[in-house]
Enzyme design. Structure first.
Site, PDB file in Angstrom:
ATOM      1  N   ASP A   1      38.786  40.405  45.258  1.00 47.41           N
ATOM      2  CA  ASP A   1      38.187  41.687  45.646  1.00 47.41           C
ATOM      3  C   ASP A   1      38.261  42.663  44.477  1.00 47.41           C
ATOM      4  O   ASP A   1      39.068  42.486  43.556  1.00 47.41           O
ATOM      5  CB  ASP A   1      38.953  42.233  46.853  1.00 47.41           C
TER       6      ASP A   1
ATOM      7  N   ASP B   1      37.811  46.826  44.571  1.00 53.15           N
ATOM      8  CA  ASP B   1      38.474  48.113  44.809  1.00 53.15           C
ATOM      9  C   ASP B   1      39.816  47.929  45.508  1.00 53.15           C
ATOM     10  O   ASP B   1      39.894  47.382  46.610  1.00 53.15           O
ATOM     11  CB  ASP B   1      37.575  49.027  45.647  1.00 53.15           C
TER      12      ASP B   1
END
Length: 429
Positions: free
Chosen positions: A251, A253
């Site tokens: 991922d 953020d």
């Protein structure tokens, strides 16, 4: 399809290793680099080969002769005056009447050539470059592709400060149509990378075939030693796209960069400490490092696709400064809920690429031939963990960002660095 191998290099940076033999004849294992290349071409049914030679050409010709002993047919063109990477090719134009493969004779590689040819044909490309990310983009000639894989710009080094680029480099393997000859001047010393390619996007369909397979040039003694080691342990063959590989899906953020509410200003992007080190560790394994991120800032109208990709260029540049790279970046620009001021209605749709759906993972799986059973998903949120579980992938949570407060990952660690250390350990056990 015929293949042309440009094999006139002197290997001056190799020191005593190439003092009395041309660089393409340097032995890796028990065979010259050229023989490794020819064997791979033969594996994929390419048996008509032209060698463009120069420095100590007699050494090459005495070894390979007409190629019959190696199961191929070899012709030679010997340059009396060095004309870069283009001049010799122009001289044999009459021998190349259909699309043909070109490679440099100092590259150790093992790629699925059938897949490369398929890509070239599907795109109706006139010039296809094999490309890949590297771990030192700041001092490399870079290129830029659009979402279809078409090359739209070349960015030679040195690069301007605070100007960010995609981390993609030319690997030195090409498929050309005969139209390339219109762009090469007879008798003029030029180089494809510096002189020809930067002029092409305005007049020719040029595509980049991005691969994570093994490609390494023999430019230095250090690279030579690394390739020897990789051949001995079987890594070169294992990384061919015909073989399934594991991946670490990551991922963005809160996992890669400091979590902030909807980053759409490039100045707001900040890597979490230790992230570059973590990704660099992945790069030294046979696992792929692939970014999977929801970016609804586009659908919300906060930034454009171009502005989002500039943020990713900054990320790639920052990682590259620390010797790290992603093998691929996949993002979802959509958001399902409509009716907000300033939104971009084009991207206000329901899709299968927005986590926790697995559309982006499936796209990566197909392109890179990924084995989900050997893969991991690392993230900081319930969406990330659910996405991994929906794909049947082992999930690893991190306590940065949202901290996986609502998610129940298979494993949980303080940050990406600790997560990667664990993944590498259990992958090697």
């Amino acid at each position: 399809m015929k293949a042309v191998i440009i094999a006139g290099g002197k290997g001056t940076r190799m020191g005593d290793i190439s003092k009395e033999i041309p660089k393409p004849m340097i032995q890796i294992g028990s065979k010259p680099i050229l023989e490794h290349q020819i064997n791979i071409l033969k594996r994929y049914g390419i048996s008509e080969i032209i060698l463009i030679t120069g420095h100590l050409s007699n050494v090459i010709e005495e070894y390979f002769k007409d190629g019959k002993e190696f199961g191929v047919n070899i012709e030679y063109y010997t340059e009396t005056i060095p004309l870069g990477t283009t001049g010799g090719l122009k001289e044999i134009e009459n021998k190349l009447v259909e699309d043909f493969l070109v490679l440099y004779g100092d590259i150790m590689f093992d790629i699925n050539i059938n897949k490369l040819i398929q890509f070239h044909n599907q795109k109706s490309s006139k010039c296809t470059l094999v490309i890949h990310p590297n771990d030192h983009p700041h001092d490399s000639d870079l290129l830029e592709v659009n979402e279809e894989g078409r090359i739209i710009a070349f960015h030679p080094k040195p690069h301007q400060n605070k100007t960010y680029y995609n981390n993609l480099v030319n690997a030195g393997i090409y498929i050309f149509s005969t139209e390339i000859f219109k762009h090469i001047k007879k008798g003029k010393k030029e180089d494809f990378g510096k002189d020809i390619f930067p002029r092409l996007p305005q007049s020719l369909l040029v595509y980049g075939y991005n691969t994570a397979e093994y490609l390494k040039d023999m430019g230095t003694k250090e690279r030579f030693d690394e390739v020897k080691k990789d051949l001995e342990n079987g890594k070169i063959k294992r990384l061919n796209a015909q073989n399934k590989r594991g991946a670490i899906f990551i991922d963005r953020d809160g996992t890669i960069n400091v979590k902030k509410d909807h980053i759409y200003d490039i100045n707001e992007f900040e890597l979490i400490p230790g992230v570059s080190e973590a990704i660099r560790k992945i790069n030294h394994t046979e696992l792929l490092a692939i970014l999977i991120t929801n970016q609804p800032v586009v659908a919300r109208g906060l930034c454009s696709i171009k502005e989002l990709e500039e943020i990713h260029k900054k990320m790639e540049s920052m990682l590259g400064q620390n010797g790290a790279k992603f093998d691929a970046i996949y993002y979802c620009p959509h958001h399902p809920d409509k009716g907000y001021q300033g939104e971009n209605i084009t991207y206000k749709v329901r899709c299968n690429c927005r986590k926790p759906d697995i559309g982006l993972l499936l796209k990566a799986k197909e392109y890179f031939n990924i084995d989900f059973k050997k893969s991991f998903f690392v993230g900081d949120s319930l969406r990330d963990i659910s996405c991994g579980k929906n794909a049947g992938i082992k999930t690893v949570g991190v306590k940065t960002g949202e901290g996986c407060i609502n998610g129940k990952p298979d494993y949980l660690f303080p940050d990406l660095n600790a997560a990667v250390n664990f993944i590498i350990q259990i992958s090697n056990s």
